[in-house]
Enzyme design. Structure first.
Site, PDB file in Angstrom:
ATOM      1  N   THR A 113       0.892  -1.582   0.144  1.00  0.00           N
ATOM      2  CA  THR A 113       0.243  -0.109   0.069  1.00  0.00           C
ATOM      3  C   THR A 113       1.040   1.398   0.156  1.00  0.00           C
ATOM      4  O   THR A 113       2.367   1.049   0.036  1.00  0.00           O
ATOM      5  CB  THR A 113      -0.628   0.034   0.922  1.00  0.00           C
ATOM      6  OG1 THR A 113      -1.179  -1.430   1.280  1.00  0.00           O
ATOM      7  CG2 THR A 113      -1.930   1.312   1.349  1.00  0.00           C
ATOM      8  N   ASP A 132      -9.009  -9.020   0.550  1.00  0.00           N
ATOM      9  CA  ASP A 132     -10.149  -8.896   2.114  1.00  0.00           C
ATOM     10  C   ASP A 132     -10.910  -8.862   2.151  1.00  0.00           C
ATOM     11  O   ASP A 132     -10.958  -8.848   3.759  1.00  0.00           O
ATOM     12  CB  ASP A 132      -9.752  -7.258   2.383  1.00  0.00           C
ATOM     13  CG  ASP A 132      -8.602  -6.839   2.174  1.00  0.00           C
ATOM     14  OD1 ASP A 132      -7.300  -7.458   2.423  1.00  0.00           O
ATOM     15  OD2 ASP A 132      -7.511  -5.492   2.265  1.00  0.00           O
TER      16      ASP A 132
END
Length: 565
Positions: free
Chosen positions: A375, A417
Site C-alpha cells: 500500500t 480482504d
C-alpha cells in the site's frame, strides 16, 4: 478510572541509536516552504505536490497530484486499478470528511468462485486472476477530491503523472526489489511482463519504465472525469481483461461505482483530538479502542516492556473485535458506537492483567485456531492549514498482475480482504466473520488508517502501508507523539516497531529492533515474541506547529530499504 501519565521510564539507549540511524533525509521538500509540507513514498510524487502548490493549488490539489504520480511510479503499491481512503480537513470552516474510494465486489460474485463443493477455499481465487479483482475506486476518488475540494482543473493536477507515465522514469532499488519478488506473477501475464519487466526479468535500478497506455488513460480521466474511466473504451477493456481471467465483471459495476463521503471518527486521548478513518476501514475503530483502553492505564509511552505489554493487550482485543463484528456498515449492522464507547473501553481495560498476557483463545467468543502486501500513503498540509492524509492500495504487490488491455491499468486483488470462512485467514493472516463476507457491491474491510492528531503542540498528519500492521504503526506513532514534549517526526517514523493482531497469538518485532532484555521481559509475562523476516511499513508524516506555523515532513527511512513490507 482514567489513569494519569506516569514518569517517563528510562528507554534503552539502543532505541535512540536505532531511531537516529533510521532518520535519514526525508523524501519531502517541505523544508523549502516552511508553511507547507508533503510526505510521500517517492520523490517524484512529492515534487509533483509542491509543483501544484506553487501553481496556486491547495492541499487537496496537491494530494491528487501526489496520488496520481504514485500510481505511475509505484505500480506495485497503488494505482488507478485500486482504491483507498482520503481524510480531509478544510481550514476555512473546519470541515472534515473521509472520502471512501474503497473497491467493491462485482455484482456477479458467487460463493462457488471462491469455495469448492465441500466449502474449501479455492487456492489463489482471491489473490490471482479475475476473481481476485474488485471494482476500482481510485479514479472516482481522484475526481471527487479534485472537483469538490480543489482549486485547479483536474487536467492540471494530473499533468505530472501523465508526464511521468508517457516520458518514463528511472526505477529505483525499491521498484527493482518489488518486481523481483513478484517476477513470476508478472511473467504469467504477457501485458504486465511487457510493461513492468525488462526482457521478461525484473529490471535493475536505472531501467526506464514507460507507460504510454496509462498516460492515455490518465489523459482521458483528466478530460472526461469519472466517465473517462468508468465508461467508454476504458471500462470495456477493464471488463474484458477481468473476465478473460475468470472474473464476472459487468459494465454496470463500473458505471455504478461512486466514491462516498463519510463522517470520520473523532475521539480524545490525553488532551489530543484524534480524527481517523471509519468503516469500511477497521483501522480507525481499532485505533480508538486501543487509545481509549490505554488511557485507563498508567503508561508513559509505548517502548518500555511494561508499556509494550499494555499496548499488545490493547491490540489483541481490538483485532479480536475486528474479527467478531466489523464489515461494510452499508450492508451489515455494526455496533460502532458501543465498540468505541467509554463504557466499553473501561470494560476492556479491566480485563487486562498488567503482569500477565491474555491467551487469544481465552477471549470471549474466540474461535479455535486453524491449521506481505503493499500500500502507500501520502500526507499534505498547505499554507492555510488544509490537510490530507490518504492511504492508497492495490493490496498485494502488483495486485492481481492483470493489466487491462492497452489502458495500462493494473487491477487489484482486494477480494482477498473479504472473509471466506471464519477459520480461514487471508494473506495478512487476518480472520473475520460474517460481517465481512463477500456480497455483490460490498466493500471489504481494510486496515488503512489515515489519521490527524491535534493537541497544544500542533497538528500531526500521518498514515502508513503495511496491511494489518498499519494499525499498530499508527498506534505507536500517536503514542510517541502525544507522550513527547515536542514533535520529533524523524524519531516517530523511524522508531522500532512491534505488532499483535489477536491471531496468530504472537508479538512480532522488527529484526534487531529490541534488545534481549526487552524480549525477555515480555516473554516473562507470557507473550510469545517472534522476529519478523524484515522491517515493515513506510510511514509518511507531516506536522504543523500551532505556535510558529512552521511545517515539517518526514518519510519513513524503511522506504529506501530493500525488502521492507
Amino acid at each position: 478510572m482514567t489513569g494519569k501519565p506516569g514518569k517517563a521510564p528510562a528507554i534503552h539507549s539502543a532505541f535512540f541509536a536505532l531511531a537516529l540511524a533510521f532518520a535519514g533525509a526525508p523524501v519531502s521538500q517541505g523544508a523549502e516552504q516552511p508553511r507547507v509540507a508533503i510526505a510521500s513514498a517517492h520523490p517524484h510524487a512529492t515534487a509533483a505536490g509542491h509543483e501544484i502548490l506553487e501553481r496556486g493549488g491547495n492541499a487537496f490539489d496537491a494530494a491528487v497530484a501526489v496520488a496520481a504520480v504514485l500510481a505511475v511510479v509505484e505500480p506495485y503499491a497503488s494505482g488507478l486499478g485500486g482504491g483507498g481512503f482520503w481524510l480531509l480537513h478544510r481550514a476555512t470552516d473546519g470541515h472534515q470528511v473521509m472520502v471512501d474510494g474503497r473497491e467493491t465486489a462485482p455484482a456477479g460474485v458467487q460463493p462457488e468462485l471462491y469455495l469448492d463443493p465441500v466449502g474449501k477455499p479455492i487456492r489463489g481465487a482471491t489473490t490471482r486472476g479475475g476473481t481476485a479483482a474488485a471494482i476500482p475506486g481510485a479514479p472516482a476518488a481522484l475526481v471527487h477530491v479534485a472537483g469538490r475540494y480543489g482549486k485547479l482543473p483536474l487536467a492540471d493536477t494530473l499533468a505530472p503523472a501523465i508526464r511521468h507515465a508517457r516520458n518514463g522514469f528511472e526505477v529505483d532499488r525499491r521498484y527493482a526489489s518489488m518486481a523481483a519478488l513478484r517476477e513470476r506473477l508478472l511473467q504469467e501475464q504477457s501485458e504486465a511482463a511487457r510493461i513492468f519487466l525488462d526482457g521478461n526479468r525484473a529490471p535493475q535500478p536505472g531501467w526506464r519504465l514507460k507507460q504510454p497506455g496509462l498516460a492515455a488513460t490518465l489523459e482521458r480521466l483528466a478530460r472526461e472525469g469519472s466517465q473517462g474511466f468508468y465508461g467508454g473504451a476504458v471500462a470495456g477493456a477493464l471488463v474484458e481483461a477481468a473476465n478473460r481471467a475468470g472474473g464476472v465483471w459487468k459494465l454496470s459495476d463500473l458505471a455504478g461505482y461512486r466514491a462516498i463521503e463519510r463522517p470520520p471518527l473523532r475521539f480524545q486521548y490525553r488532551g489530543a483530538t484524534i480524527t481517523t478513518a471509519v468503516l469500511p476501514s477497521a483501522g480507525g475503530i481499532a485505533l480508538a479502542q486501543c487509545l481509549q483502553l490505554l488511557e485507563r492505564h498508567e503508561i508513559a509511552g509505548a517502548r518500555s516492556p511494561r508499556d509494550a505489554h499494555l499496548v499488545v493487550e490493547a491490540l489483541r482485543r481490538a483485532f479480536h473485535d475486528r474479527a467478531r463484528y466489523l464489515g461494510d456498515g452499508d450492508f451489515t449492522p455494526v455496533p460502532v458506537d458501543r465498540l468505541v464507547s467509554s463504557a466499553y473501553a473501561a470494560q476492556l481495560a479491566a480485563s487486562i492483567n498488567p503482569m500477565l498476557a491474555t491467551r487469544s483463545d481465552g477471549l470471549p467468543g474466540s474461535a479455535p485456531a486453524a491449521g506481505s502486501g503493499n500500500t502507500t500513503h501520502l500526507s499534505v498540509i498547505d499554507g492555510v492549514g488544509n490537510r490530507v492524509a490518504a492511504t492508497l492500495t492495490i493490496n498485494l504487490l502488483f495486485g492481481s498482475g492483470i493489466v487491462a488491455g492497452d489502458t495500462g491499468v493494473l487491477l487489484n486483488n482486494e477480494m482477498d480482504d473479504f472473509t471466506l470462512r471464519e477459520d480461514v485467514a487471508n494473506s495478512f493472516l487476518l480472520r473475520g466473520g460474517e460481517a465481512n463476507s463477500i456480497a455483490p457491491g460490498k466493500r471489504p474491510l481494510s486496515s488503512m488508517t489515515p489519521t490527524f492528531v491535534e493537541d497544544a503542540k500542533g497538528v500531526l498528519v500521518l498514515g502508513a502501508p503495511g496491511g494489518s500492521r498499519i494499525v499498530s504503526q499508527v498506534l505507536l506513532a500517536v503514542l510517541d507523539y502525544v507522550h513527547a514534549p515536542t514533535a520529533d517526526l524523524a524519531a516517530i517514523v523511524g522508531a522500532p516497531r512491534y505488532h499483535h493482531q489477536w491471531r496468530p497469538d504472537r508479538v512480532e518485532v522488527e529484526p534487531e529492533a529490541f534488545p534481549a532484555q526487552w524480549r525477555a521481559a515480555l516473554e516473562a509475562k507470557g507473550h510469545r515474541v517472534e522476529t519478523g523476516r524484515r522491517r515493515w511499513g513506510n510511514m509518511q508524516a507531516v506536522f504543523k506547529s500551532k505556535q510558529s506555523g512552521v511545517a515539517q515532513a518526514a518519510s519513513d527511512p524503511r522506504g529506501s530499504e530493500l525488502g521492507w513490507y
